[in-house]
Design an enzyme around this catalytic site. Structure first.
Site, PDB file in Angstrom:
ATOM      1  N   GLU A  15      -4.552   3.443   7.035  1.00 40.89           N
ATOM      2  CA  GLU A  15      -4.307   3.107   5.582  1.00 40.89           C
ATOM      3  C   GLU A  15      -4.887   4.281   4.706  1.00 40.89           C
ATOM      4  O   GLU A  15      -4.500   4.858   3.965  1.00 40.89           O
ATOM      5  CB  GLU A  15      -4.800   1.738   5.110  1.00 40.89           C
ATOM      6  CG  GLU A  15      -4.571   1.631   3.614  1.00 40.89           C
ATOM      7  CD  GLU A  15      -4.982   0.224   2.993  1.00 40.89           C
ATOM      8  OE1 GLU A  15      -4.737  -0.721   3.656  1.00 40.89           O
ATOM      9  OE2 GLU A  15      -5.628   0.328   2.007  1.00 40.89           O
ATOM     10  N   ARG A  26       0.793  -1.097  -0.004  1.00 41.09           N
ATOM     11  CA  ARG A  26       0.007   0.013   0.115  1.00 41.09           C
ATOM     12  C   ARG A  26       0.932   1.239   0.056  1.00 41.09           C
ATOM     13  O   ARG A  26       0.432   2.155   0.599  1.00 41.09           O
ATOM     14  CB  ARG A  26      -0.848   0.117   1.201  1.00 41.09           C
ATOM     15  CG  ARG A  26      -1.937  -1.063   1.497  1.00 41.09           C
ATOM     16  CD  ARG A  26      -2.887  -0.953  -0.049  1.00 41.09           C
ATOM     17  NE  ARG A  26      -3.508  -2.372   0.143  1.00 41.09           N
ATOM     18  CZ  ARG A  26      -3.335  -3.560  -0.706  1.00 41.09           C
ATOM     19  NH1 ARG A  26      -1.955  -3.390  -1.575  1.00 41.09           N
ATOM     20  NH2 ARG A  26      -3.977  -4.550  -0.401  1.00 41.09           N
ATOM     21  N   SER A  57     -10.216  -0.314   3.531  1.00 42.22           N
ATOM     22  CA  SER A  57      -9.497  -0.825   4.925  1.00 42.22           C
ATOM     23  C   SER A  57      -8.895   0.408   5.705  1.00 42.22           C
ATOM     24  O   SER A  57      -8.281   1.326   4.969  1.00 42.22           O
ATOM     25  CB  SER A  57      -8.141  -1.591   4.342  1.00 42.22           C
ATOM     26  OG  SER A  57      -8.868  -3.018   3.946  1.00 42.22           O
TER      27      SER A  57
HETATM   28  C1  LIG Z   1     -15.319  -0.245  -0.885  1.00 42.84           C
HETATM   29  C2  LIG Z   1     -13.828   0.050  -1.010  1.00 42.84           C
HETATM   30  C3  LIG Z   1     -13.017  -1.091  -1.210  1.00 42.84           C
HETATM   31  C4  LIG Z   1     -11.715  -1.068  -1.252  1.00 42.84           C
HETATM   32  N1  LIG Z   1     -10.880  -2.163  -1.435  1.00 42.84           N
HETATM   33  C5  LIG Z   1      -9.463  -1.986  -1.846  1.00 42.84           C
HETATM   34  C6  LIG Z   1      -8.777  -3.042  -2.006  1.00 42.84           C
HETATM   35  O1  LIG Z   1      -9.172  -4.352  -2.038  1.00 42.84           O
HETATM   36  N2  LIG Z   1      -7.339  -2.987  -2.112  1.00 42.84           N
HETATM   37  C7  LIG Z   1      -6.751  -1.717  -2.108  1.00 42.84           C
HETATM   38  O2  LIG Z   1      -5.567  -1.701  -2.288  1.00 42.84           O
HETATM   39  N3  LIG Z   1      -7.535  -0.675  -1.596  1.00 42.84           N
HETATM   40  C8  LIG Z   1      -8.872  -0.739  -1.618  1.00 42.84           C
HETATM   41  N4  LIG Z   1      -9.659   0.273  -1.422  1.00 42.84           N
HETATM   42  C9  LIG Z   1      -8.885   1.749  -1.113  1.00 42.84           C
HETATM   43  C10 LIG Z   1      -8.962   2.428  -2.422  1.00 42.84           C
HETATM   44  O3  LIG Z   1      -9.974   2.290  -3.475  1.00 42.84           O
HETATM   45  C11 LIG Z   1      -7.545   2.317  -2.867  1.00 42.84           C
HETATM   46  O4  LIG Z   1      -6.746   2.851  -2.208  1.00 42.84           O
HETATM   47  C12 LIG Z   1      -7.525   3.191  -4.424  1.00 42.84           C
HETATM   48  O5  LIG Z   1      -6.200   2.844  -5.141  1.00 42.84           O
HETATM   49  C13 LIG Z   1      -7.467   4.623  -3.998  1.00 42.84           C
HETATM   50  O6  LIG Z   1      -7.563   5.155  -5.409  1.00 42.84           O
HETATM   51  P1  LIG Z   1      -8.224   6.593  -5.557  1.00 42.84           P
HETATM   52  O7  LIG Z   1      -8.108   6.940  -6.828  1.00 42.84           O
HETATM   53  O8  LIG Z   1      -9.643   6.755  -4.848  1.00 42.84           O
HETATM   54  O9  LIG Z   1      -7.249   7.422  -4.633  1.00 42.84           O
HETATM   55  P2  LIG Z   1      -7.553   8.624  -3.413  1.00 42.84           P
HETATM   56  O10 LIG Z   1      -8.436   7.875  -2.403  1.00 42.84           O
HETATM   57  O11 LIG Z   1      -8.240   9.786  -4.268  1.00 42.84           O
HETATM   58  O12 LIG Z   1      -6.158   8.997  -3.138  1.00 42.84           O
HETATM   59  C14 LIG Z   1      -5.236   8.155  -2.512  1.00 42.84           C
HETATM   60  C15 LIG Z   1      -3.732   8.779  -2.656  1.00 42.84           C
HETATM   61  O13 LIG Z   1      -3.359   8.585  -3.937  1.00 42.84           O
HETATM   62  C16 LIG Z   1      -2.833   9.790  -4.252  1.00 42.84           C
HETATM   63  N5  LIG Z   1      -3.148  10.140  -5.640  1.00 42.84           N
HETATM   64  C17 LIG Z   1      -4.481   9.721  -6.183  1.00 42.84           C
HETATM   65  N6  LIG Z   1      -4.143  10.169  -7.519  1.00 42.84           N
HETATM   66  C18 LIG Z   1      -3.167  10.548  -7.983  1.00 42.84           C
HETATM   67  C19 LIG Z   1      -2.227  10.975  -8.968  1.00 42.84           C
HETATM   68  N7  LIG Z   1      -2.891  11.274 -10.109  1.00 42.84           N
HETATM   69  N8  LIG Z   1      -1.061  11.290  -8.891  1.00 42.84           N
HETATM   70  C20 LIG Z   1      -0.595  11.084  -7.396  1.00 42.84           C
HETATM   71  N9  LIG Z   1      -1.107  10.909  -6.288  1.00 42.84           N
HETATM   72  C21 LIG Z   1      -2.420  10.451  -6.730  1.00 42.84           C
HETATM   73  C22 LIG Z   1      -3.569  10.754  -3.323  1.00 42.84           C
HETATM   74  O14 LIG Z   1      -2.864  12.186  -3.179  1.00 42.84           O
HETATM   75  C23 LIG Z   1      -3.630  10.133  -2.101  1.00 42.84           C
HETATM   76  O15 LIG Z   1      -2.401  10.123  -1.438  1.00 42.84           O
HETATM   77  C24 LIG Z   1     -11.018   0.326  -1.302  1.00 42.84           C
HETATM   78  C25 LIG Z   1     -11.888   1.466  -1.060  1.00 42.84           C
HETATM   79  C26 LIG Z   1     -13.217   1.354  -0.677  1.00 42.84           C
HETATM   80  C27 LIG Z   1     -13.970   2.599  -0.648  1.00 42.84           C
END
Ligand SMILES: Cc1cc2nc3c(=O)[nH]c(=O)nc-3n(C[C@H](O)[C@H](O)[C@H](O)COP(=O)(O)OP(=O)(O)OC[C@H]3O[C@@H](n4cnc5c(N)ncnc54)[C@H](O)[C@@H]3O)c2cc1C
Length: 315
Positions: free
Chosen positions: A300, A181, A230
């Site tokens: 996380e 992560r 998580s």
């Molecule tokens: C129902 C649910 C289930 C989930 N299951 C999982 C799972 O199975 N496995 C898992 O790993 N995660 C899971 N997650 C967490 C989440 O979906 C992941 O971490 C996902 O990859 C985050 O992506 P995001 O685009 O929403 O990023 P955000 O939540 O918007 O941002 C997360 C981080 O990434 C950075 N970021 C985002 N985009 C960029 C970019 N373009 N450039 C630089 N930095 C950036 C942000 O600054 C921040 O630090 C889950 C979440 C939910 C709500």
């Protein structure tokens, strides 16, 4: 007589922000941009038109303006006082998906699920696990997202970033030192595209993988709730949810913030929770787990912003 002209901070920033082709929205609430649907406003939300617009913004923005990159907001808790800087939110200009030779190339704003379904349509295997992760590609790379035994680092071929000075460059996964992560990105960079290693696959097998992942997810997690996934990382050799369960925290709540009964490492906004309630609940869980097992849980979920609203009027 001296007249003191009051100007909001956002107005001051507006005057000095570069003239971009993308869009600025001032004092916009961030709650609608995150899965938790809580949190205060940012001074400005900037939606770049395309990569060169983003480069122009980063090269010319005031040095004093801090910024944060928001993906799909599925791993973020914005505090109630909001964020006193710019939130960069990539949109349509960053969502193209193509296949070139043995790589699938996706813009950072493409949703993980869309990428997985694109691969299905093209009978390509390797990215199926992305179908259940509710974020976008930039967030998936930044967080080294993963599930069911796969992580982004296993399939990443390269990533394109715009750095804090506005320069575009391509990095290999080795340069990101990706681990559980976590990716080590250059400070202040914005991921704009990523390429994944793919291989031709059997359409039926690929579809089966997808269905299996979706069913597993539906059975074990509150996928339709207002959550951030998580809440805590798994410590080595033990699942965070087991520690939370043993500490008696399944289903506990503060106000409208609740640890899910279905998956107790998921925190839920059951309706009208504040960011403060959610964060306090998380800290209570950490405290109880520490008391029961001695383990320090690490968040996380990424928390940004101020607890209290900042005074936004300056003379
Ligand atoms: C129902 C649910 C289930 C989930 N299951 C999982 C799972 O199975 N496995 C898992 O790993 N995660 C899971 N997650 C967490 C989440 O979906 C992941 O971490 C996902 O990859 C985050 O992506 P995001 O685009 O929403 O990023 P955000 O939540 O918007 O941002 C997360 C981080 O990434 C950075 N970021 C985002 N985009 C960029 C970019 N373009 N450039 C630089 N930095 C950036 C942000 O600054 C921040 O630090 C889950 C979440 C939910 C709500």
């Amino acid at each position: 007589m001296v007249t003191v002209v009051k100007k909001s901070l956002s107005q001051i920033q507006k005057d000095v922000l570069p003239s971009v082709r993308g869009r600025y929205s001032f004092d916009t609430s961030l709650s609608g941009l995150t899965w938790f649907q809580v949190g205060g406003p940012a001074y400005v939300v900037y939606k770049p038109e395309d990569v060169s617009d983003l480069q122009y913004f980063l090269k010319n923005k005031p040095n004093t303006l801090s910024y944060f990159v928001m993906g799909a907001g599925s791993n973020i808790l914005v505090r109630d006082g909001g964020y006193d800087g710019a939130v960069i939110k990539l949109g349509r200009g960053f969502s193209q998906i193509t296949i070139e030779n043995d790589e699938l190339i996706a813009g950072a704003a493409a949703l993980d699920r869309t990428v997985a379904m694109f691969a299905v349509q093209h009978h390509i295997t390797g990215v199926e696990f992305l179908v259940t992760i509710p974020g976008a590609i930039g967030g998936a790379v930044a967080m080294n997202a993963g599930c069911y035994g796969f992580e982004v680092k296993d399939i990443l071929a390269w990533v394109e970033i715009v750095d804090a000075q506005g320069n575009l460059s391509r990095l290999s996964p080795y340069e990101l030192s990706m681990s559980y992560r976590k990716s080590v990105l250059p400070e202040g960079c914005v991921i704009v595209r990523a390429a994944f290693k793919i291989a031709p696959g059997n359409a039926v097998d690929i579809q089966q993988n997808i269905q299996q992942y979706l069913q597993l997810r539906e059975m074990s997690q509150p996928t339709k709730g207002r959550t951030g996934g998580s809440t805590f990382k798994n410590p080595e050799h033990v699942a965070a949810w087991e520690l939370i369960d043993q500490a008696g925290c399944r289903g506990i709540s503060i106000g409208a913030a609740k640890m899910s009964d279905k998956h107790c490492n998921f925190m839920l906004n059951t309706g009208g929770a504040s960011a403060s309630e959610l964060e306090r609940l998380g800290e209570l869980v950490r405290q109880k787990v520490k008391g029961k097992s001695g383990q320090e849980l690490e968040w996380e979920i990424i928390r940004i912003g101020h607890e209290e609203e900042l005074k936004r009027e300056v003379a």
